[in-house]
Write a protein that holds these residues in place. Structure first.
Motif, PDB file in Angstrom:
ATOM      1  N   LEU A 207       0.825  -1.286  -0.027  1.00 30.51           N
ATOM      2  CA  LEU A 207      -0.125   0.033   0.116  1.00 30.51           C
ATOM      3  C   LEU A 207       0.846   1.232  -0.015  1.00 30.51           C
ATOM      4  N   PRO A 208       0.504   2.287  -0.786  1.00 28.30           N
ATOM      5  CA  PRO A 208       1.276   3.293  -0.806  1.00 28.30           C
ATOM      6  C   PRO A 208       0.788   4.185   0.498  1.00 28.30           C
ATOM      7  N   PRO A 209       1.441   5.178   1.171  1.00 29.77           N
ATOM      8  CA  PRO A 209       1.203   5.948   2.075  1.00 29.77           C
ATOM      9  C   PRO A 209       0.148   7.088   1.613  1.00 29.77           C
ATOM     10  N   PRO A 210      -1.057   7.277   2.441  1.00 30.07           N
ATOM     11  CA  PRO A 210      -2.029   8.196   2.302  1.00 30.07           C
ATOM     12  C   PRO A 210      -1.313   9.606   2.081  1.00 30.07           C
ATOM     13  N   ALA A 211      -1.785  10.387   1.001  1.00 30.35           N
ATOM     14  CA  ALA A 211      -1.402  11.659   0.640  1.00 30.35           C
ATOM     15  C   ALA A 211      -1.822  12.626   1.975  1.00 30.35           C
ATOM     16  N   ALA A 212      -0.940  13.283   2.400  1.00 25.47           N
ATOM     17  CA  ALA A 212      -1.083  14.239   3.601  1.00 25.47           C
ATOM     18  C   ALA A 212      -2.128  15.175   3.174  1.00 25.47           C
ATOM     19  N   ILE A 213      -2.333  15.986   1.722  1.00 27.74           N
ATOM     20  CA  ILE A 213      -3.249  16.739   1.297  1.00 27.74           C
ATOM     21  C   ILE A 213      -3.927  15.817   0.098  1.00 27.74           C
ATOM     22  N   ARG A 214      -5.268  15.704   0.500  1.00 25.98           N
ATOM     23  CA  ARG A 214      -5.780  14.923  -0.742  1.00 25.98           C
ATOM     24  C   ARG A 214      -6.324  15.728  -1.980  1.00 25.98           C
ATOM     25  N   GLU A 215      -6.493  15.283  -3.050  1.00 26.69           N
ATOM     26  CA  GLU A 215      -6.730  16.093  -4.218  1.00 26.69           C
ATOM     27  C   GLU A 215      -8.255  15.916  -4.190  1.00 26.69           C
ATOM     28  N   ASN A 216      -8.806  17.046  -4.518  1.00 25.26           N
ATOM     29  CA  ASN A 216     -10.326  17.094  -4.763  1.00 25.26           C
ATOM     30  C   ASN A 216     -10.652  16.375  -5.946  1.00 25.26           C
ATOM     31  N   VAL A 217     -10.840  15.105  -5.703  1.00 25.57           N
ATOM     32  CA  VAL A 217     -11.238  14.119  -6.872  1.00 25.57           C
ATOM     33  C   VAL A 217     -12.135  12.973  -6.335  1.00 25.57           C
ATOM     34  N   VAL A 218     -13.106  12.843  -7.131  1.00 22.99           N
ATOM     35  CA  VAL A 218     -14.103  11.511  -6.813  1.00 22.99           C
ATOM     36  C   VAL A 218     -13.682  10.628  -7.658  1.00 22.99           C
ATOM     37  N   LEU A 219     -13.042   9.313  -7.198  1.00 25.91           N
ATOM     38  CA  LEU A 219     -12.789   8.491  -8.115  1.00 25.91           C
ATOM     39  C   LEU A 219     -13.394   7.146  -8.107  1.00 25.91           C
ATOM     40  N   PHE A 220     -13.598   6.600  -9.228  1.00 29.22           N
ATOM     41  CA  PHE A 220     -14.202   5.179  -9.583  1.00 29.22           C
ATOM     42  C   PHE A 220     -13.260   4.477  -9.989  1.00 29.22           C
ATOM     43  N   ALA A 221     -12.934   2.964  -9.219  1.00 29.28           N
ATOM     44  CA  ALA A 221     -11.802   2.405  -9.914  1.00 29.28           C
ATOM     45  C   ALA A 221     -12.258   1.017  -9.588  1.00 29.28           C
ATOM     46  N   GLY A 222     -12.349   0.368 -11.084  1.00 28.37           N
ATOM     47  CA  GLY A 222     -12.809  -1.246 -11.090  1.00 28.37           C
ATOM     48  C   GLY A 222     -13.289  -1.279 -12.697  1.00 28.37           C
ATOM     49  N   ARG A 223     -13.650  -2.554 -12.550  1.00 31.99           N
ATOM     50  CA  ARG A 223     -14.378  -3.030 -14.050  1.00 31.99           C
ATOM     51  C   ARG A 223     -15.443  -1.992 -14.308  1.00 31.99           C
ATOM     52  N   VAL A 224     -15.389  -1.442 -15.647  1.00 30.29           N
ATOM     53  CA  VAL A 224     -16.294  -0.548 -16.211  1.00 30.29           C
ATOM     54  C   VAL A 224     -17.414  -1.282 -16.645  1.00 30.29           C
ATOM     55  N   VAL A 225     -18.186  -1.805 -15.897  1.00 31.26           N
ATOM     56  CA  VAL A 225     -19.530  -2.760 -16.439  1.00 31.26           C
ATOM     57  C   VAL A 225     -20.655  -2.274 -15.502  1.00 31.26           C
ATOM     58  N   ALA A 226     -21.884  -2.962 -16.110  1.00 33.81           N
ATOM     59  CA  ALA A 226     -22.927  -2.303 -15.523  1.00 33.81           C
ATOM     60  C   ALA A 226     -23.259  -3.069 -14.015  1.00 33.81           C
ATOM     61  N   ASP A 227     -22.649  -4.345 -13.795  1.00 31.82           N
ATOM     62  CA  ASP A 227     -22.622  -4.931 -12.388  1.00 31.82           C
ATOM     63  C   ASP A 227     -21.968  -3.929 -11.492  1.00 31.82           C
ATOM     64  N   LYS A 228     -20.885  -3.018 -11.846  1.00 29.58           N
ATOM     65  CA  LYS A 228     -20.285  -2.347 -10.959  1.00 29.58           C
ATOM     66  C   LYS A 228     -20.717  -1.000 -10.601  1.00 29.58           C
ATOM     67  N   GLY A 229     -21.962  -0.725 -11.356  1.00 33.31           N
ATOM     68  CA  GLY A 229     -22.593   0.634 -11.272  1.00 33.31           C
ATOM     69  C   GLY A 229     -21.773   1.759 -12.057  1.00 33.31           C
ATOM     70  N   ALA A 230     -21.065   1.560 -12.927  1.00 29.62           N
ATOM     71  CA  ALA A 230     -20.166   2.393 -13.577  1.00 29.62           C
ATOM     72  C   ALA A 230     -21.351   3.445 -14.280  1.00 29.62           C
ATOM     73  N   ASP A 231     -22.297   3.141 -14.793  1.00 28.41           N
ATOM     74  CA  ASP A 231     -23.288   4.011 -15.348  1.00 28.41           C
ATOM     75  C   ASP A 231     -24.025   5.033 -14.471  1.00 28.41           C
ATOM     76  N   GLY A 232     -24.175   4.169 -13.574  1.00 30.51           N
ATOM     77  CA  GLY A 232     -24.968   5.104 -12.221  1.00 30.51           C
ATOM     78  C   GLY A 232     -23.961   6.168 -11.659  1.00 30.51           C
ATOM     79  N   PHE A 233     -22.869   5.858 -11.429  1.00 22.63           N
ATOM     80  CA  PHE A 233     -21.706   6.736 -11.179  1.00 22.63           C
ATOM     81  C   PHE A 233     -21.613   7.860 -12.145  1.00 22.63           C
ATOM     82  N   VAL A 234     -21.515   7.644 -13.511  1.00 19.02           N
ATOM     83  CA  VAL A 234     -21.681   8.745 -14.398  1.00 19.02           C
ATOM     84  C   VAL A 234     -22.783   9.805 -14.211  1.00 19.02           C
ATOM     85  N   ALA A 235     -23.878   8.866 -14.039  1.00 16.47           N
ATOM     86  CA  ALA A 235     -25.330   9.814 -13.870  1.00 16.47           C
ATOM     87  C   ALA A 235     -25.260  10.592 -12.710  1.00 16.47           C
ATOM     88  N   ALA A 236     -24.800  10.105 -11.746  1.00 18.46           N
ATOM     89  CA  ALA A 236     -24.783  10.740 -10.493  1.00 18.46           C
ATOM     90  C   ALA A 236     -23.777  12.123 -10.581  1.00 18.46           C
TER      91      ALA A 236
END
Length: 364
Positions: A164-193
């Motif tokens: 594991l990398p050390p967590p950044a002391a100052i986080r970036e203002n980023v909302v991240l989705f990481a994983g398979r970009v498929v319907a089961d993972k809710g990727a389309d729901g994430f984009v819509a939101a």
């Protein structure tokens, strides 16, 4: 023993390959070697790996793979064979009168030789041990079985703190989705939101890492082709597949990680990694995710974009809550580190060996 299509390399490994690597690295009572199909590129170098080359017979692919695995195990004189996620392979290997365990990371009701309650009963009866990565999966395994010959154990997925990398002391203002970009993972729901939330979040970015599958050779599926223009219109940057190390580094920088799975996650390793990397977590509570996230994540519904967007906006606008969730997530993730889960793995292996030895016929 990996499933035949599971890669075992830094550039193309999925959750099962990563888990097998950690199990092999655990310094319990046994030396471990990983067997599987030769990966695209060099395999992981920190554990022994033997590529399996199936012969042309028997007729079935899994039969060929199983026979090749059996020969490899015989050559190694393996005391215990630990099969990941393939009931059919475990039963083939058990026919050779060897101690065989099965570790399930998906719902067995959709797997060969485990779809019916009678087949799952046979797994529990014939194998030296069966483990599931969550209590949710244990319930799936026992579904329809009135009187199980043996209970499975819950052996949660684990993390190797050294990876594991050390967590950044100052986080970036980023909302991240990481994983398979498929319907089961809710990727389309994430984009819509995010399409609803991002216009109200000046200074924030939304990024997605992943493809249809693990590895650099990802097909451009109809789902991806339909999602790309919607993501671009919403301001969501899609980076495509990235090696696991890069995914963890992105999680260690992002303020928020979303795991909005639509299907019942068997465990939810991505959610655990996000917490271990110090991100505030948004996730659905389907399947085993609730067992992983506990009370240190914000629950979201991938099929309700309005409420999902509202959750993103509230969390992005509340830095104190993000800090609190991140601290709680880090503490909870430590419960799943290899140092904590490893002794359970050793106990599972020892019990399987003892059970197999007790059941072997004595020589005349």
């Amino acid at each position: 023993m990996l499933p035949p299509r599971e890669a075992f390399s830094p550039g193309a490994s999925g959750a099962i390959g990563l888990l097998a690597r950690r199990h092999a690295k655990w310094d319990g009572d046994d030396d471990a070697t990983v067997f599987g199909t030769a990966p695209p590129g060099a395999p992981f170098r920190d554990v022994p790996f033997v590529p399996v080359r199936p012969a042309r017979w028997p007729v079935t692919q899994i039969g060929r793979y199983g026979r090749a695995i059996a020969h490899a195990a015989d050559a190694l004189r393996a005391d215990l064979v630990e099969v990941h996620n393939r009931p059919d392979l475990a039963l083939i290997l058990a026919e050779r009168h060897r101690a065989v365990t099965l570790i399930l990371n998906n719902d067995p009701r959709g797997m060969r030789r485990a779809q019916e309650p009678s087949e799952r009963w046979e797994l529990l009866d014939r194998l030296a041990g069966v483990a599931t990565s969550s209590a949710y999966l244990a319930g799936c395994l026992l579904d329809g079985i009135a009187d199980a010959p043996r209970s499975p154990i819950v052996l949660p997925n684990c993390l190797d703190a050294a990876e594991l990398p050390p967590p950044a002391a100052i986080r970036e203002n980023v909302v991240l989705f990481a994983g398979r970009v498929v319907a089961d993972k809710g990727a389309d729901g994430f984009v819509a939101a995010c399409a609803e939330a991002l216009p109200h979040l000046p200074g924030w970015r939304v990024e997605m890492i992943g493809g249809d599958r693990f590895g650099p050779d990802n097909p451009e599926t109809p789902f991806l082709r339909a999602l790309r223009p919607r993501a671009a219109a919403a301001g969501v940057v899609m980076h495509g597949y990235r090696p696991h190390g890069e995914v963890l580094a992105a999680m260690a920088r992002a303020a928020i990680v979303a795991v909005p799975s639509r299907w019942p996650e068997p465990f939810g390793l991505t959610a655990l990694e996000a917490m271990a990397c110090g991100a505030a977590l948004l996730c659905s509570n389907r399947g085993g995710l609730a067992e992983v996230a506990g009370d240190v994540a914000v629950a979201v519904d991938p099929d309700d974009p309005a409420s999902f967007a509202a959750a993103i906006r509230r969390l992005a606008g509340d830095p104190e809550r993000r800090v609190k969730l991140a601290a709680g997530g880090l503490a909870r993730a430590r419960l799943f580190e290899l140092a904590q889960v490893g002794p359970q793995l050793t106990a599972f292996r020892d019990a399987a060996m003892a059970r197999f030895s007790a059941g072997r016929p004595r020589p005349i």
